[in-house]
Design a protein around this motif. Structure first.
Motif, short mmCIF file in Angstrom:
data_model
loop_
_atom_site.label_atom_id
_atom_site.label_comp_id
_atom_site.label_asym_id
_atom_site.label_seq_id
_atom_site.Cartn_x
_atom_site.Cartn_y
_atom_site.Cartn_z
N ALA A 41 0.83 -1.20 0.00
CA ALA A 41 0.00 0.00 0.00
C ALA A 41 0.86 1.25 0.00
N MET A 42 1.94 1.23 0.76
CA MET A 42 2.84 2.39 0.77
C MET A 42 3.52 2.56 -0.58
N ALA A 43 3.87 1.44 -1.23
CA ALA A 43 4.48 1.54 -2.56
C ALA A 43 3.49 2.12 -3.56
N LEU A 44 2.23 1.67 -3.49
CA LEU A 44 1.20 2.21 -4.38
C LEU A 44 1.01 3.71 -4.15
N ALA A 45 0.92 4.09 -2.88
CA ALA A 45 0.74 5.51 -2.58
C ALA A 45 1.96 6.32 -3.01
N GLY A 46 3.15 5.74 -2.85
CA GLY A 46 4.35 6.44 -3.31
C GLY A 46 4.37 6.65 -4.80
N ALA A 47 3.92 5.63 -5.55
CA ALA A 47 3.87 5.77 -7.00
C ALA A 47 2.85 6.83 -7.41
N GLN A 48 1.70 6.85 -6.73
CA GLN A 48 0.69 7.85 -7.05
C GLN A 48 1.17 9.25 -6.67
N GLY A 49 1.79 9.39 -5.51
CA GLY A 49 2.30 10.69 -5.10
C GLY A 49 3.39 11.20 -6.03
N ALA A 50 4.27 10.29 -6.47
CA ALA A 50 5.32 10.71 -7.40
C ALA A 50 4.72 11.14 -8.73
N ALA A 51 3.66 10.46 -9.17
CA ALA A 51 2.99 10.86 -10.42
C ALA A 51 2.36 12.24 -10.28
N GLU A 52 1.76 12.52 -9.11
CA GLU A 52 1.16 13.84 -8.90
C GLU A 52 2.22 14.93 -8.85
N LEU A 53 3.34 14.64 -8.21
CA LEU A 53 4.42 15.62 -8.17
C LEU A 53 4.98 15.88 -9.56
N THR A 54 5.09 14.80 -10.36
CA THR A 54 5.58 14.97 -11.73
C THR A 54 4.67 15.88 -12.52
N SER A 55 3.36 15.65 -12.41
CA SER A 55 2.40 16.49 -13.14
C SER A 55 2.47 17.94 -12.66
N GLN B 151 8.85 7.21 -8.78
CA GLN B 151 7.71 6.42 -9.22
C GLN B 151 8.14 5.04 -9.69
N ALA B 152 9.24 4.98 -10.45
CA ALA B 152 9.75 3.68 -10.91
C ALA B 152 10.21 2.83 -9.74
N VAL B 153 10.86 3.45 -8.76
CA VAL B 153 11.30 2.70 -7.58
C VAL B 153 10.11 2.15 -6.80
N ALA B 154 9.05 2.96 -6.67
CA ALA B 154 7.86 2.50 -5.95
C ALA B 154 7.20 1.31 -6.67
N LEU B 155 7.12 1.37 -7.98
CA LEU B 155 6.54 0.25 -8.72
C LEU B 155 7.42 -0.99 -8.63
N ALA C 33 -2.69 8.45 5.06
CA ALA C 33 -3.27 9.78 5.28
C ALA C 33 -2.29 10.68 6.02
N GLY C 34 -1.56 10.12 6.98
CA GLY C 34 -0.56 10.90 7.69
C GLY C 34 0.58 11.33 6.79
N PHE C 35 1.04 10.41 5.91
CA PHE C 35 2.10 10.77 4.97
C PHE C 35 1.62 11.84 3.99
N ALA C 36 0.36 11.73 3.57
CA ALA C 36 -0.19 12.75 2.67
C ALA C 36 -0.22 14.11 3.34
N ASP C 37 -0.48 14.14 4.65
CA ASP C 37 -0.48 15.40 5.38
C ASP C 37 0.93 15.98 5.45
N LEU C 38 1.94 15.10 5.62
CA LEU C 38 3.32 15.58 5.66
C LEU C 38 3.75 16.12 4.30
N ALA C 39 3.23 15.51 3.23
CA ALA C 39 3.60 15.95 1.89
C ALA C 39 2.75 17.10 1.39
N ALA C 40 1.80 17.58 2.19
CA ALA C 40 0.90 18.64 1.74
C ALA C 40 1.64 19.90 1.28
N PRO C 41 2.71 20.36 1.96
CA PRO C 41 3.39 21.57 1.48
C PRO C 41 3.96 21.42 0.07
N LEU C 42 4.39 20.21 -0.30
CA LEU C 42 4.92 20.00 -1.65
C LEU C 42 3.85 20.16 -2.72
#
Length: 298
Positions: free
Chosen positions: A39-53, A166-170, A240-249
């Motif tokens: 689940a953390m890997a999936l969320a990491g891949a999604q977060g990296a994709a959002e940051l890329t966009s 994103q590649a590392v997470a996948l 959800a906690g990690f998403a809160d930490l990444a909110a400033p990015l």
């Protein structure tokens, strides 16, 4: 020809003793831990994709051109804007207003700066250039005397970093799936070793490979699916906690409380598939392991 007897699959009967051979504690616990990592890997891949966009979109305003105040006279400003918009990489060239400049400089120069402010042209790029340095050189050549401030180099590096993450997470997700399959295979082999005599007896009595493998697969699928569900439920508040930490990015404000965590940022769709995929992985692994062992029987 008489059909061979089949191993009946009733709720109350367990002729192979799989409830004892395949523990309902250790295997689900191990799978729950791996589901949490998945689940953390999936969320990491999604977060990296959002940051890329986001960073690629930010590259659209990654270049500014500063001109001295005197450029505004004699039509030089209009010619500079036209020259910049003629570049194929530039989608739009827009002069920054005086109010915007004062707002940017207020923390350093105060409300009414005593110095003459330069003219700043913001460039919106059609796409992130392959070579930001070359683009900066072409912009400087198009507007002689202008000072080019290009942040495209850093944007390009950040985008490359996000894509690498994103590649590392996948890759981590694939690795976790492989480890989970190996753990299930080891557990099934241990169950086969514990119930070897009963399996051989039923096999000699005419039980088919599909019947025996189906019982192991059903038990393994249930245990793995349960463990994956438990790990997924544990992963939701962590993500959800990690998403809160990444909110400033992402340009958001951290919540600071459990109730205000960005639950909408959790990849609920992917998490909902984890228990199903886990159960399918356990079922397929058990089927392959048992059938391979049964083929070795005389």
């Amino acid at each position: 020809m008489a059909r061979p007897p089949r191993v009946r699959r009733s709720r109350g009967r367990d002729p192979l003793g799989l409830r004892r051979a395949l523990s309902d504690r250790l295997l689900p616990a191990l799978v729950a831990a791996m589901a949490l990592l998945a689940a953390m890997a999936l969320a990491g891949a999604q977060g990296a994709a959002e940051l890329t966009s986001r960073w690629e979109a930010g590259a659209a305003a990654a270049v500014t051109v500063q001109l001295p105040p005197g450029v505004a006279s004699g039509g030089r400003l209009e010619r500079a804007l036209a020259a910049l918009e003629a570049l194929p990489e530039v989608a739009e060239a827009q002069l920054m207003s005086e109010a915007q400049m004062q707002a940017l400089l207020r923390p350093w120069l105060g409300e009414a700066p005593a110095v003459a402010l330069p003219l700043v042209i913001e460039l919106r790029l059609a796409e992130l250039p392959a070579s930001p340095e070359a683009l900066a050189g072409r912009i400087a050549a198009a507007v002689p005397g202008g000072v080019v401030e290009s942040h495209g180099v850093w944007v390009a590096r950040l985008v490359a970093l996000a894509r690498s993450l994103q590649a590392v997470a996948l890759a981590a997700l694939v690795l976790v799936a492989g480890i989970a399959a190996a753990v299930v295979a080891v557990a099934v082999r241990a169950g086969i070793a514990a119930r070897r005599a009963a399996i051989a007896l039923l096999h000699d009595m005419g039980a088919t490979d599909a019947d025996i493998a189906g019982r192991f697969a059903g038990r393994a699928g249930l245990l793995v699916g349960t463990g994956a569900l438990l790990g997924t439920l544990l992963a939701a508040p962590v993500l959800a906690g990690f998403a809160d930490l990444a909110a400033p990015l992402l340009g958001q404000v951290p919540a600071g409380s459990l109730a205000g965590l960005p639950w909408e940022s959790v990849p609920w769709g992917a998490l909902a598939l984890l228990p199903l995929l886990g159960a399918a992985l356990g079922w397929l692994t058990a089927q392959a392991t048992v059938r391979r062992w049964l083929r070795r029987l005389p």
